[in-house]
Design a protein around this motif. Structure first.
Motif, PDB file in Angstrom:
ATOM      1  N   TRP B  39       0.837  -1.212   0.000  1.00 47.62           N
ATOM      2  CA  TRP B  39       0.000   0.000   0.000  1.00 47.62           C
ATOM      3  C   TRP B  39       0.868   1.257   0.000  1.00 47.62           C
ATOM      4  O   TRP B  39       0.581   2.231  -0.689  1.00 47.62           O
ATOM      5  CB  TRP B  39      -0.928  -0.045   1.218  1.00 47.62           C
ATOM      6  CG  TRP B  39      -1.857   1.128   1.320  1.00 47.62           C
ATOM      7  CD1 TRP B  39      -1.772   2.168   2.178  1.00 47.62           C
ATOM      8  CD2 TRP B  39      -3.034   1.363   0.533  1.00 47.62           C
ATOM      9  NE1 TRP B  39      -2.814   3.038   1.989  1.00 47.62           N
ATOM     10  CE2 TRP B  39      -3.598   2.572   0.978  1.00 47.62           C
ATOM     11  CE3 TRP B  39      -3.658   0.682  -0.509  1.00 47.62           C
ATOM     12  CZ2 TRP B  39      -4.771   3.112   0.426  1.00 47.62           C
ATOM     13  CZ3 TRP B  39      -4.811   1.217  -1.057  1.00 47.62           C
ATOM     14  CH2 TRP B  39      -5.350   2.407  -0.601  1.00 47.62           C
ATOM     15  N   TYR B  47      -6.471  -0.697  -5.415  1.00 56.29           N
ATOM     16  CA  TYR B  47      -7.578  -0.772  -4.461  1.00 56.29           C
ATOM     17  C   TYR B  47      -7.933  -2.225  -4.196  1.00 56.29           C
ATOM     18  O   TYR B  47      -7.686  -3.100  -5.021  1.00 56.29           O
ATOM     19  CB  TYR B  47      -8.780   0.045  -4.925  1.00 56.29           C
ATOM     20  CG  TYR B  47      -9.706  -0.645  -5.900  1.00 56.29           C
ATOM     21  CD1 TYR B  47      -9.406  -0.664  -7.252  1.00 56.29           C
ATOM     22  CD2 TYR B  47     -10.877  -1.262  -5.477  1.00 56.29           C
ATOM     23  CE1 TYR B  47     -10.247  -1.280  -8.165  1.00 56.29           C
ATOM     24  CE2 TYR B  47     -11.726  -1.876  -6.377  1.00 56.29           C
ATOM     25  CZ  TYR B  47     -11.403  -1.884  -7.720  1.00 56.29           C
ATOM     26  OH  TYR B  47     -12.238  -2.504  -8.602  1.00 56.29           O
ATOM     27  N   LEU B  48      -8.481  -2.434  -3.018  1.00 57.94           N
ATOM     28  CA  LEU B  48      -8.859  -3.788  -2.619  1.00 57.94           C
ATOM     29  C   LEU B  48     -10.204  -4.115  -3.252  1.00 57.94           C
ATOM     30  O   LEU B  48     -11.216  -3.525  -2.902  1.00 57.94           O
ATOM     31  CB  LEU B  48      -8.940  -3.855  -1.089  1.00 57.94           C
ATOM     32  CG  LEU B  48      -9.299  -5.215  -0.510  1.00 57.94           C
ATOM     33  CD1 LEU B  48      -8.143  -6.184  -0.674  1.00 57.94           C
ATOM     34  CD2 LEU B  48      -9.662  -5.090   0.958  1.00 57.94           C
ATOM     35  N   ALA B  49     -10.191  -5.053  -4.222  1.00 57.67           N
ATOM     36  CA  ALA B  49     -11.448  -5.392  -4.913  1.00 57.67           C
ATOM     37  C   ALA B  49     -12.338  -6.220  -4.001  1.00 57.67           C
ATOM     38  O   ALA B  49     -13.533  -5.983  -3.910  1.00 57.67           O
ATOM     39  CB  ALA B  49     -11.165  -6.128  -6.212  1.00 57.67           C
ATOM     40  N   THR B  50     -11.760  -7.199  -3.340  1.00 55.70           N
ATOM     41  CA  THR B  50     -12.553  -7.968  -2.379  1.00 55.70           C
ATOM     42  C   THR B  50     -11.644  -8.873  -1.545  1.00 55.70           C
ATOM     43  O   THR B  50     -10.458  -9.015  -1.833  1.00 55.70           O
ATOM     44  CB  THR B  50     -13.631  -8.817  -3.074  1.00 55.70           C
ATOM     45  OG1 THR B  50     -14.535  -9.345  -2.106  1.00 55.70           O
ATOM     46  CG2 THR B  50     -13.054  -9.962  -3.860  1.00 55.70           C
ATOM     47  N   ILE B  51     -12.221  -9.469  -0.518  1.00 57.78           N
ATOM     48  CA  ILE B  51     -11.555 -10.544   0.219  1.00 57.78           C
ATOM     49  C   ILE B  51     -12.487 -11.750   0.135  1.00 57.78           C
ATOM     50  O   ILE B  51     -13.675 -11.629   0.437  1.00 57.78           O
ATOM     51  CB  ILE B  51     -11.292 -10.177   1.696  1.00 57.78           C
ATOM     52  CG1 ILE B  51     -10.566  -8.835   1.820  1.00 57.78           C
ATOM     53  CG2 ILE B  51     -10.494 -11.272   2.385  1.00 57.78           C
ATOM     54  CD1 ILE B  51     -10.392  -8.355   3.249  1.00 57.78           C
ATOM     55  N   GLU B  67      -7.910  -9.790  -3.040  1.00 60.50           N
ATOM     56  CA  GLU B  67      -7.849  -9.504  -4.479  1.00 60.50           C
ATOM     57  C   GLU B  67      -7.672  -8.005  -4.673  1.00 60.50           C
ATOM     58  O   GLU B  67      -8.531  -7.217  -4.302  1.00 60.50           O
ATOM     59  CB  GLU B  67      -9.113 -10.036  -5.165  1.00 60.50           C
ATOM     60  CG  GLU B  67      -9.051 -11.553  -5.285  1.00 60.50           C
ATOM     61  CD  GLU B  67     -10.396 -12.258  -5.259  1.00 60.50           C
ATOM     62  OE1 GLU B  67     -11.349 -11.691  -5.789  1.00 60.50           O
ATOM     63  OE2 GLU B  67     -10.471 -13.370  -4.702  1.00 60.50           O
ATOM     64  N   TRP B  69      -6.573  -4.789  -7.171  1.00 57.56           N
ATOM     65  CA  TRP B  69      -6.467  -4.326  -8.557  1.00 57.56           C
ATOM     66  C   TRP B  69      -5.542  -3.103  -8.631  1.00 57.56           C
ATOM     67  O   TRP B  69      -5.640  -2.205  -7.808  1.00 57.56           O
ATOM     68  CB  TRP B  69      -7.854  -3.959  -9.106  1.00 57.56           C
ATOM     69  CG  TRP B  69      -7.823  -3.408 -10.495  1.00 57.56           C
ATOM     70  CD1 TRP B  69      -8.046  -2.123 -10.872  1.00 57.56           C
ATOM     71  CD2 TRP B  69      -7.562  -4.131 -11.700  1.00 57.56           C
ATOM     72  NE1 TRP B  69      -7.942  -2.004 -12.237  1.00 57.56           N
ATOM     73  CE2 TRP B  69      -7.640  -3.214 -12.767  1.00 57.56           C
ATOM     74  CE3 TRP B  69      -7.259  -5.472 -11.981  1.00 57.56           C
ATOM     75  CZ2 TRP B  69      -7.423  -3.605 -14.098  1.00 57.56           C
ATOM     76  CZ3 TRP B  69      -7.044  -5.846 -13.304  1.00 57.56           C
ATOM     77  CH2 TRP B  69      -7.137  -4.920 -14.341  1.00 57.56           C
ATOM     78  N   LEU B  76      -4.407  -7.825 -11.670  1.00 57.56           N
ATOM     79  CA  LEU B  76      -5.073  -8.246 -10.435  1.00 57.56           C
ATOM     80  C   LEU B  76      -4.103  -9.114  -9.645  1.00 57.56           C
ATOM     81  O   LEU B  76      -3.638 -10.137 -10.142  1.00 57.56           O
ATOM     82  CB  LEU B  76      -6.349  -9.031 -10.763  1.00 57.56           C
ATOM     83  CG  LEU B  76      -7.278  -9.326  -9.587  1.00 57.56           C
ATOM     84  CD1 LEU B  76      -7.999  -8.058  -9.133  1.00 57.56           C
ATOM     85  CD2 LEU B  76      -8.320 -10.365  -9.965  1.00 57.56           C
ATOM     86  N   PRO B  98      -8.877   1.138   4.683  1.00 58.33           N
ATOM     87  CA  PRO B  98     -10.175   1.196   5.368  1.00 58.33           C
ATOM     88  C   PRO B  98     -11.302   0.535   4.567  1.00 58.33           C
ATOM     89  O   PRO B  98     -12.313   0.131   5.136  1.00 58.33           O
ATOM     90  CB  PRO B  98     -10.435   2.696   5.541  1.00 58.33           C
ATOM     91  CG  PRO B  98      -9.481   3.383   4.642  1.00 58.33           C
ATOM     92  CD  PRO B  98      -8.335   2.478   4.408  1.00 58.33           C
ATOM     93  N   GLY B  99     -11.114   0.417   3.253  1.00 63.57           N
ATOM     94  CA  GLY B  99     -12.128  -0.228   2.418  1.00 63.57           C
ATOM     95  C   GLY B  99     -12.323  -1.692   2.729  1.00 63.57           C
ATOM     96  O   GLY B  99     -13.272  -2.313   2.246  1.00 63.57           O
ATOM     97  N   ALA B 100     -11.432  -2.267   3.565  1.00 63.61           N
ATOM     98  CA  ALA B 100     -11.552  -3.694   3.889  1.00 63.61           C
ATOM     99  C   ALA B 100     -12.606  -3.974   4.957  1.00 63.61           C
ATOM    100  O   ALA B 100     -12.942  -5.131   5.194  1.00 63.61           O
ATOM    101  CB  ALA B 100     -10.199  -4.227   4.356  1.00 63.61           C
ATOM    102  N   TYR B 103     -15.662  -6.219   3.982  1.00 62.78           N
ATOM    103  CA  TYR B 103     -15.262  -7.557   3.542  1.00 62.78           C
ATOM    104  C   TYR B 103     -14.903  -8.420   4.746  1.00 62.78           C
ATOM    105  O   TYR B 103     -15.243  -9.597   4.816  1.00 62.78           O
ATOM    106  CB  TYR B 103     -14.086  -7.489   2.562  1.00 62.78           C
ATOM    107  CG  TYR B 103     -14.358  -6.618   1.355  1.00 62.78           C
ATOM    108  CD1 TYR B 103     -15.470  -6.866   0.563  1.00 62.78           C
ATOM    109  CD2 TYR B 103     -13.540  -5.555   1.023  1.00 62.78           C
ATOM    110  CE1 TYR B 103     -15.763  -6.070  -0.533  1.00 62.78           C
ATOM    111  CE2 TYR B 103     -13.810  -4.759  -0.068  1.00 62.78           C
ATOM    112  CZ  TYR B 103     -14.926  -5.011  -0.840  1.00 62.78           C
ATOM    113  OH  TYR B 103     -15.211  -4.214  -1.919  1.00 62.78           O
TER     114      TYR B 103
END
Lengths: 383, 146
Positions: B39, B47-51, B67, B69, B76, B98-100, B103
């Motif tokens: 990071w 950016y964090l696409a998903t966990i 995952e 991107w 990816l 923080p976007g995690a 998820y």
């Protein structure tokens, strides 16, 4: 003396058309904090997908969302095609892009109408909904169904189009283009719209990246992200189109991204229809069993990046299917950052500008009542 | 893409490639530090696409896939880690990305993996409060019992 009170907005509320609750803590009119309460509409789809065969699960995932069902089924069959090494004929790829763009147009028109209604602009709501219906009709002409289309096969699509249908699509979209110019003028110049949307619910570019926002919500903050460009699927790698971004980051920018994208989608459809290749639209045999493997497929749903992650252990059933819908980060993360320095009346407007789709976000519910374990639907849940 | 590979080589991590995907397996103790360094190096470019959480019941592990991107490199990165099923704990990354938050909340609620350091975790986030003691996405839990 400072006093704050908590106001629940939802789960059933005139300002929110879907089952979700916003706990808004206000001091007078000023919003201090918004908490999103979820869990009203989970349907167990990921778990359900594991118990169905690959082909049955295709119909299950086509029903994650009513509005963007085409893109869900498309992403699901794409992930199967990756695991099964299936080639898609060119005509089928073009038809897939065609229906995806029809879906994007009617989805964007829906949120423009809903946002107009939330703003109190009822006549604009009526007019946009009037113009959305012919697009739904086009979807029916191409796929056979007005809402849930079930248009995809692993390796192709189910129905072809002929010259008459092509002419109908072109004629309808010509009229829509004229109407959309008017709506763009309204959203750009009308004082009601500007007062309600401009400078409201600002999300900065770096925040949109940190919080992983996707689709028009991220593009409204200037983030250049569009899976059609980044990782082209269907026929998008062969079509010229522009990536729409706005730098303002407010609710107005998010709506304008969608209006401009409708123009782009109309151009894409015209290009697709003019360059439609000939040939088959589906393989002769539809594969029912798939080898062991793992694949991730992404596509640009109307609300942003849609991601399917599948693990197959061979046989006829998927081992695990993870679905990450665009509304998931947009609603849950967007709500953490967009409600700053706003008043209570702005809350539904900001929330509407995310184009929230609760059925996309909530897919899993398994309820245990009195020891009985079963999946329940939303009607039962409301009782 | 090469800068991501340079980073992984620098960290002595073995990776495999498939189309525009880079897949790397990392021990659970190193997940947080690796994502932190990633990071810091690619700030605002990823950016964090998903966990994704997967229950491999036969191997007695949960696999957690991050995952990520990369906007500029159009790549990816999939970071995989395993945790034992009987000790479902992992360090949270929400102080880095923080976007995690949602998820990790989803995996905690549905798979029962606890992310240490995430104060937002709670049961009943996605499933109703009446079934807080089960983890629906675990393979040993079946929904079709009558």
């Amino acid at each position: 003396m400072k006093t704050s009170i908590e106001i629940p907005v939802g789960p059933q509320h005139p300002a929110l058309h879907e089952p979700l609750m916003l706990k808004v803590r206000v001091d007078g009119e000023h919003v201090e904090n918004v908490q999103v309460i979820t869990g009203y509409n989970h349907r167990g789809i990921e778990k359900l997908g594991e118990s169905k065969s690959f082909l049955q699960a295709m119909y299950v995932f086509g029903r994650v969302c009513g509005i963007c069902n085409i893109v869900h089924q498309l992403t699901y069959v794409q992930v199967l095609e990756k695991i099964g090494n299936i080639e898609v004929p060119p005509r089928a790829r073009y038809l897939r892009s065609l229906v995806s763009e029809l879906e994007r147009i009617h989805s964007h028109l829906l949120v423009l109408a809903v946002e107009a209604e939330i703003m109190g602009f009822q006549s604009l709501f009526m007019l946009i909904m009037r113009d959305r219906e012919p697009v739904m009709k086009l979807k029916e002409i191409v796929t056979g169904q007005r809402v849930v289309a079930d248009f995809m096969w692993p390796g192709g699509v189910k129905r072809d189009i002929d010259d008459q249908k092509i002419q109908t699509i072109k004629k309808t979209l010509d009229l829509l283009k004229v109407r959309m110019k008017k709506y763009k003028q309204v959203f750009s110049e009308d004082s009601t719209v500007l007062n309600r949307l401009k400078g409201v619910g600002i999300i900065k570019k770096n925040e949109a990246v940190q919080y992983g926002l996707v689709g028009p919500t991220a593009r409204g903050s200037g983030v250049k992200t569009d899976i059609r460009k980044d990782e082209p699927y269907a026929a998008f790698g062969e079509i010229p189109f522009n990536l729409i971004t706005y730098s303002e980051g407010d609710s107005w920018a998010r709506m304008l991204v969608r209006i401009d994208e409708i123009f782009e989608s109309i151009n894409i459809i015209e290009y697709l229809l003019d360059h439609l290749p000939t040939g088959p639209i589906a393989p002769k045999f539809i594969k029912r069993r798939y080898p062991e493997g793992e694949a991730i497929s992404r596509s640009e749903a109307p609300r942003g990046e849609l991601l399917y992650h599948m693990i197959s252990k061979g046989g006829d059933k998927p081992y695990r299917v993870k679905v990450r819908t665009p509304s998931f980060p947009n609603i849950l993360n967007g709500s953490r950052i967009a409600f700053r320095d706003v008043v209570l009346a702005d809350v539904p407007v900001i929330f509407g500008s995310f184009d929230p789709c609760i059925s996309c976000m909530e897919r899993i519910i398994v309820v245990n009542q009195n020891g009985d374990e079963r999946i329940i639907n939303i009607r039962e849940l409301r009782k | 893409m090469s800068s991501i590979k340079d980073f992984l080589i620098e960290k002595k991590l073995e990776f495999s490639e498939k189309e525009n995907r880079i897949i790397v397996s990392i021990p659970k103790e190193r997940i947080k530090d690796t994502i932190k360094e990633l990071w810091n190096r690619f700030n605002n470019k990823m950016y964090l696409a998903t966990i994704t959480g997967i229950d491999y019941i036969e191997q007695n592990i949960f696999e957690i896939d991050y995952e990520i991107w990369f906007y500029d490199y159009k790549t990816l990165l999939i970071i995989k880690t395993d945790i034992p099923r009987d000790q479902p704990f992992l360090d949270s990354i929400i102080d880095i990305i923080p976007g995690a938050i949602p998820y990790e909340q989803e995996i905690y609620d549905l798979l029962g993996v606890e992310f240490k350091g995430n104060k937002y975790l709670r049961k009943g986030f996605f499933v109703p409060s009446s079934i807080i003691n089960v983890c629906p996405l675990r393979k040993d839990w079946q929904s079709d019992k009558k």
